[in-house]
Scaffold this motif. Structure first.
Motif, PDB file in Angstrom:
ATOM      1  N   VAL A  33       0.847  -1.186   0.000  1.00  0.00           N
ATOM      2  CA  VAL A  33       0.000   0.000   0.000  1.00  0.00           C
ATOM      3  C   VAL A  33       0.889   1.245   0.000  1.00  0.00           C
ATOM      4  O   VAL A  33       1.985   1.238   0.560  1.00  0.00           O
ATOM      5  CB  VAL A  33      -0.946   0.002   1.227  1.00  0.00           C
ATOM      6  CG1 VAL A  33      -0.141   0.066   2.521  1.00  0.00           C
ATOM      7  CG2 VAL A  33      -1.940   1.150   1.161  1.00  0.00           C
ATOM      8  N   ILE A  34       0.400   2.288  -0.664  1.00  0.00           N
ATOM      9  CA  ILE A  34       1.051   3.599  -0.629  1.00  0.00           C
ATOM     10  C   ILE A  34       0.109   4.547   0.087  1.00  0.00           C
ATOM     11  O   ILE A  34      -1.086   4.601  -0.231  1.00  0.00           O
ATOM     12  CB  ILE A  34       1.329   4.149  -2.036  1.00  0.00           C
ATOM     13  CG1 ILE A  34       1.931   3.086  -2.947  1.00  0.00           C
ATOM     14  CG2 ILE A  34       2.234   5.374  -1.979  1.00  0.00           C
ATOM     15  CD1 ILE A  34       1.973   3.506  -4.404  1.00  0.00           C
ATOM     16  N   PRO A  90       9.337 -11.495   2.214  1.00  0.00           N
ATOM     17  CA  PRO A  90       8.349 -10.413   2.326  1.00  0.00           C
ATOM     18  C   PRO A  90       6.954 -10.861   1.900  1.00  0.00           C
ATOM     19  O   PRO A  90       6.780 -11.522   0.870  1.00  0.00           O
ATOM     20  CB  PRO A  90       8.903  -9.341   1.380  1.00  0.00           C
ATOM     21  CG  PRO A  90       9.766 -10.079   0.410  1.00  0.00           C
ATOM     22  CD  PRO A  90      10.359 -11.205   1.195  1.00  0.00           C
ATOM     23  N   THR A  91       5.955 -10.493   2.701  1.00  0.00           N
ATOM     24  CA  THR A  91       4.572 -10.834   2.399  1.00  0.00           C
ATOM     25  C   THR A  91       3.701  -9.597   2.201  1.00  0.00           C
ATOM     26  O   THR A  91       2.604  -9.689   1.650  1.00  0.00           O
ATOM     27  CB  THR A  91       3.966 -11.682   3.526  1.00  0.00           C
ATOM     28  OG1 THR A  91       4.042 -10.940   4.763  1.00  0.00           O
ATOM     29  CG2 THR A  91       4.709 -13.000   3.670  1.00  0.00           C
ATOM     30  N   HIS A  92       4.165  -8.433   2.662  1.00  0.00           N
ATOM     31  CA  HIS A  92       3.418  -7.186   2.492  1.00  0.00           C
ATOM     32  C   HIS A  92       4.375  -6.026   2.733  1.00  0.00           C
ATOM     33  O   HIS A  92       5.317  -6.146   3.531  1.00  0.00           O
ATOM     34  CB  HIS A  92       2.240  -7.107   3.471  1.00  0.00           C
ATOM     35  CG  HIS A  92       1.285  -5.996   3.174  1.00  0.00           C
ATOM     36  ND1 HIS A  92       1.493  -4.692   3.570  1.00  0.00           N
ATOM     37  CD2 HIS A  92       0.115  -5.995   2.490  1.00  0.00           C
ATOM     38  CE1 HIS A  92       0.498  -3.935   3.147  1.00  0.00           C
ATOM     39  NE2 HIS A  92      -0.369  -4.700   2.492  1.00  0.00           N
ATOM     40  N   ILE A  93       4.129  -4.909   2.041  1.00  0.00           N
ATOM     41  CA  ILE A  93       5.029  -3.769   2.170  1.00  0.00           C
ATOM     42  C   ILE A  93       4.234  -2.473   2.170  1.00  0.00           C
ATOM     43  O   ILE A  93       3.244  -2.339   1.447  1.00  0.00           O
ATOM     44  CB  ILE A  93       6.082  -3.781   1.033  1.00  0.00           C
ATOM     45  CG1 ILE A  93       7.146  -2.712   1.260  1.00  0.00           C
ATOM     46  CG2 ILE A  93       5.420  -3.616  -0.341  1.00  0.00           C
ATOM     47  CD1 ILE A  93       8.386  -2.920   0.423  1.00  0.00           C
ATOM     48  N   ASP A  94       4.641  -1.544   3.029  1.00  0.00           N
ATOM     49  CA  ASP A  94       3.993  -0.237   3.130  1.00  0.00           C
ATOM     50  C   ASP A  94       4.963   0.851   2.681  1.00  0.00           C
ATOM     51  O   ASP A  94       6.117   0.880   3.132  1.00  0.00           O
ATOM     52  CB  ASP A  94       3.568   0.055   4.572  1.00  0.00           C
ATOM     53  CG  ASP A  94       2.479  -0.880   5.058  1.00  0.00           C
ATOM     54  OD1 ASP A  94       1.880  -1.589   4.215  1.00  0.00           O
ATOM     55  OD2 ASP A  94       2.219  -0.907   6.276  1.00  0.00           O
ATOM     56  N   PHE A  95       4.483   1.759   1.825  1.00  0.00           N
ATOM     57  CA  PHE A  95       5.286   2.885   1.357  1.00  0.00           C
ATOM     58  C   PHE A  95       4.641   4.204   1.767  1.00  0.00           C
ATOM     59  O   PHE A  95       3.407   4.338   1.735  1.00  0.00           O
ATOM     60  CB  PHE A  95       5.427   2.866  -0.168  1.00  0.00           C
ATOM     61  CG  PHE A  95       6.256   1.743  -0.706  1.00  0.00           C
ATOM     62  CD1 PHE A  95       7.643   1.759  -0.583  1.00  0.00           C
ATOM     63  CD2 PHE A  95       5.657   0.674  -1.345  1.00  0.00           C
ATOM     64  CE1 PHE A  95       8.412   0.730  -1.084  1.00  0.00           C
ATOM     65  CE2 PHE A  95       6.423  -0.362  -1.856  1.00  0.00           C
ATOM     66  CZ  PHE A  95       7.793  -0.338  -1.722  1.00  0.00           C
TER      67      PHE A  95
END
Length: 206
Positions: A33-34, A90-95
């Motif tokens: 998500v951004i 990695p399974t999820h990343i936040d920007f």
């Protein structure tokens, strides 16, 4: 301005929830998500292989990233990487989107100058770089591409610390509780050996 940031390609993700995330992972993508920057959050997918490459490069959470979402580029910094508890993948990343006034932590390269005016190097001393980069808090609209460390006047045995470096206006080191070392001028190996022999001889005489 800062050196060119790494580019990470992404696509918008229509679905939300665990089902859409699992589907993305089966396709070799990592959901994310951004958010921030005065805009609505956008759910995305990034390519697993591209993300792993950047993660392995190190300092990912303090690296300015150009995120290319469906052809539209925006500057972001990673705020969180969730990982599989067993595989550590990695399974999820936040920007976080960056506005021109955003204050962020980044690693900035150190550029050394003044070698020709450094007595220690002229005598055969060796420049030992302890920190080729320093982590600074900077403004997103004015990120320096390097900080300058001047070796002029340094003798063998002298130490260059962060307090002796003129940092660009508006920046400050993340480490503030001590005057940490950037580099030093070490004695050449031949001189160190001679000094060690002298110390041994003096001890034996004593």
């Amino acid at each position: 301005m800062a050196k060119e940031s790494p580019v990470l390609n992404a696509t918008t993700r229509a679905g939300t929830g665990k089902g859409a995330a699992r589907s993305a992972r089966r396709e070799g993508l990592v959901p994310g998500v951004i958010y921030g920057g005065g805009e609505e959050p956008v759910t995305i997918n990034v390519k697993f292989n591209e993300l792993i490459k950047l993660l392995k490069a190190g300092k990912f959470l303090s690296t300015l990233i150009t995120l290319n979402v469906d052809g539209k580029q925006q500057r972001v910094i990673c705020r969180s990487v969730q990982r599989d508890v067993v595989k550590d993948l990695p399974t999820h990343i936040d920007f976080l989107r960056l506005s021109p006034k955003s204050r962020i932590n980044l690693y900035i390269p150190v550029e050394f100058i003044g070698q020709d005016n450094c007595p220690g190097l002229r005598r055969g001393g060796v420049l030992t770089v302890v920190r080729p980069e320093v982590e600074l808090k900077v403004t997103a609209s004015d990120i320096p591409d390097h900080v300058t460390a001047d070796l002029s006047g340094m003798a063998i045995g002298d130490v260059l610390t962060i307090s002796k470096i003129a940092l660009p206006e508006g920046t400050r080191p993340m480490i503030t509780d001590r005057d940490f070392v950037i580099a030093n001028i070490a004695a050449p190996s031949g001189l160190r050996s001679a000094e060690a022999e002298e110390e041994t001889a003096e001890e034996e005489e004593a």
